[in-house]
Design an enzyme around this catalytic site. Structure first.
Site, mmCIF file in Angstrom:
data_model
loop_
_atom_site.group_PDB
_atom_site.id
_atom_site.type_symbol
_atom_site.label_atom_id
_atom_site.label_comp_id
_atom_site.label_asym_id
_atom_site.label_seq_id
_atom_site.Cartn_x
_atom_site.Cartn_y
_atom_site.Cartn_z
ATOM 1 N N ILE A 1 0.654 11.557 13.603
ATOM 2 C CA ILE A 1 0.921 12.730 14.443
ATOM 3 C C ILE A 1 2.207 13.437 14.012
ATOM 4 O O ILE A 1 2.302 14.674 14.078
ATOM 5 C CB ILE A 1 0.982 12.319 15.932
ATOM 6 C CG1 ILE A 1 0.918 13.549 16.833
ATOM 7 C CG2 ILE A 1 2.202 11.460 16.230
ATOM 8 C CD1 ILE A 1 0.736 13.208 18.301
ATOM 9 N N ASP B 1 -3.154 10.414 7.998
ATOM 10 C CA ASP B 1 -3.358 9.145 7.289
ATOM 11 C C ASP B 1 -4.499 9.227 6.279
ATOM 12 O O ASP B 1 -4.334 8.890 5.107
ATOM 13 C CB ASP B 1 -3.681 8.029 8.289
ATOM 14 C CG ASP B 1 -2.480 7.612 9.114
ATOM 15 O OD1 ASP B 1 -1.350 7.977 8.749
ATOM 16 O OD2 ASP B 1 -2.670 6.922 10.132
ATOM 17 N N HIS C 1 4.438 8.363 12.019
ATOM 18 C CA HIS C 1 3.005 8.106 12.045
ATOM 19 C C HIS C 1 2.256 9.426 11.890
ATOM 20 O O HIS C 1 2.852 10.506 11.868
ATOM 21 C CB HIS C 1 2.600 7.392 13.334
ATOM 22 C CG HIS C 1 2.846 5.909 13.288
ATOM 23 N ND1 HIS C 1 2.197 5.078 12.410
ATOM 24 C CD2 HIS C 1 3.697 5.119 14.019
ATOM 25 C CE1 HIS C 1 2.609 3.837 12.594
ATOM 26 N NE2 HIS C 1 3.532 3.837 13.551
ATOM 27 N N LEU D 1 5.186 -13.703 -2.049
ATOM 28 C CA LEU D 1 6.008 -12.947 -2.992
ATOM 29 C C LEU D 1 7.490 -13.274 -2.877
ATOM 30 O O LEU D 1 8.305 -12.748 -3.648
ATOM 31 C CB LEU D 1 5.776 -11.449 -2.789
ATOM 32 C CG LEU D 1 4.322 -10.995 -2.942
ATOM 33 C CD1 LEU D 1 4.203 -9.498 -2.736
ATOM 34 C CD2 LEU D 1 3.773 -11.394 -4.310
#
Length: 342
Positions: free
Chosen positions: A133, A161, A131, A66
């Site tokens: 958590i 997630d 993340h 890209l």
């Protein structure tokens, strides 16, 4: 790797997935499992952890550079020919690549543009690293995953997630695609894990508002203080889960454990919980996990053994339902869900 049926309920849906980690690949797999044509755009040097895994099931892949005009033009062409694109980068990354949603407003007004991030596309934390958590912590949900005197703990990646991220992205995509079918206009789907996990905690907030949720673990059976809703250690060091919430199930549990002197009507007398919990724990420690499974599984005590990831595919219920499938290398992976009548 087992490919989904091209006759699934999403057959004919074309989706471009920008290669990444976690929730975006799971969303792509959910769509592919049910018949969508999902094409993953890899970039040169894509980490091996993002390819060749169970989350690749049923997808096609293409590698495009890209940073070069030809690769970028091909990516634009592919997205212009798709119903939806999904990506999980930090806000602004796709715009810097020249592939943000505004790029396609004129050429593809029906395009549904799905974006999944931890903090969302806007807000003071939008550009911060994080993340699973962290996202779960900020919603308040991590605070209820604790025991007295023990720090909060949650299963890896499942709540933020995959639950708040991938599942809500998939739902948002389908809602936006339905609207685009009727109106001819696409939408950007901003699937923030903090929003999704917060939404998933709606029942907890409802219980608190109704005065039925106590923050004190000593008065809340969900918070590991009761004798009837928790995991307990067995004689072999493995564990079983008990979830006898309803009165009839609690009575059945007491009977099966031989605790016939305990009054089932006093189930929610929290003053009795500590002593009774010790009795239940001691009783469970008298037998191995598999012995308790033979005695209690399938009964109305609301019981299940705590299985490892390796054991789960071998359980008779999972085997009977085909809940797991094996890839070409013989590794087990969860099968497509949910099921449809045809």
């Amino acid at each position: 790797m087992q490919a989904p049926s091209s006759r699934g309920p999403l057959a004919g849906l074309h989706v471009i997935e920008m290669a990444g980690l976690g929730p975006c690949p799971l969303t792509g797999m959910l769509l592919a499992d049910h018949g969508a044509d999902v094409l993953v755009i890899d970039r040169p040097g894509t980490p091996a952890i993002t390819t060749g895994t169970g989350l690749d099931r049923g997808k096609r892949r293409v590698t495009l550079d890209l940073k070069h005009a030809d690769g970028l033009a091909e990516a634009r062409r592919l997205i212009d020919g798709a119903d939806a694109v999904i990506e999980g980068f930090r806000p602004g990354v796709m715009e810097r690549l020249g592939l943000g949603p505004d790029t396609f407003v004129a050429s593809h007004p029906r395009l549904v543009y799905g974006r999944v991030t931890g903090w969302g596309q806007t807000g003071p934390l939008a550009q911060a690293a994080g993340h699973d958590i962290n996202y779960v912590a900020l919603t308040g949900v991590l605070s209820v995953a604790s025991r007295p005197g023990v720090v909060p703990s949650i299963p890896a990646t499942l709540i933020g997630d995959m639950g708040g991220g991938a599942m809500l992205l998939a739902f948002g995509l389908m809602a936006a695609l339905w609207d685009a079918q009727r109106t001819g206009r696409g939408r950007v789907v901003d699937a923030a894990m903090v929003d999704g996990v917060g939404l998933m905690s709606s029942l907890l907030h409802s219980l608190r508002a109704a005065g039925q949720w106590a923050d004190d673990p000593a008065r809340n059976f969900f918070l590991h203080g009761s004798p009837f809703y928790d995991c307990f250690e067995c004689a072999d060091g493995r564990h079983v889960s008990l979830g006898a919430l309803e009165p009839q199930f609690y009575a059945a549990l007491l009977q099966r454990l031989g605790l016939t002197d305990v009054d089932p009507a006093a189930q929610h007398d929290t003053r009795q919980w500590p002593a009774l919990r010790e009795r239940v724990a001691a009783r469970i420690r008298e037998k191995t996990r598999d012995e308790w499974t033979a005695l209690l599984e399938g009964s109305d005590v609301c019981f299940a053994p705590v299985l490892t990831l390796a054991e789960a595919p071998q359980h008779p219920h999972a085997q009977a339902r085909g809940s797991f499938v094996q890839d070409d290398d013989g590794h087990w992976q969860p099968a497509a869900a949910p099921r449809f009548s045809r």
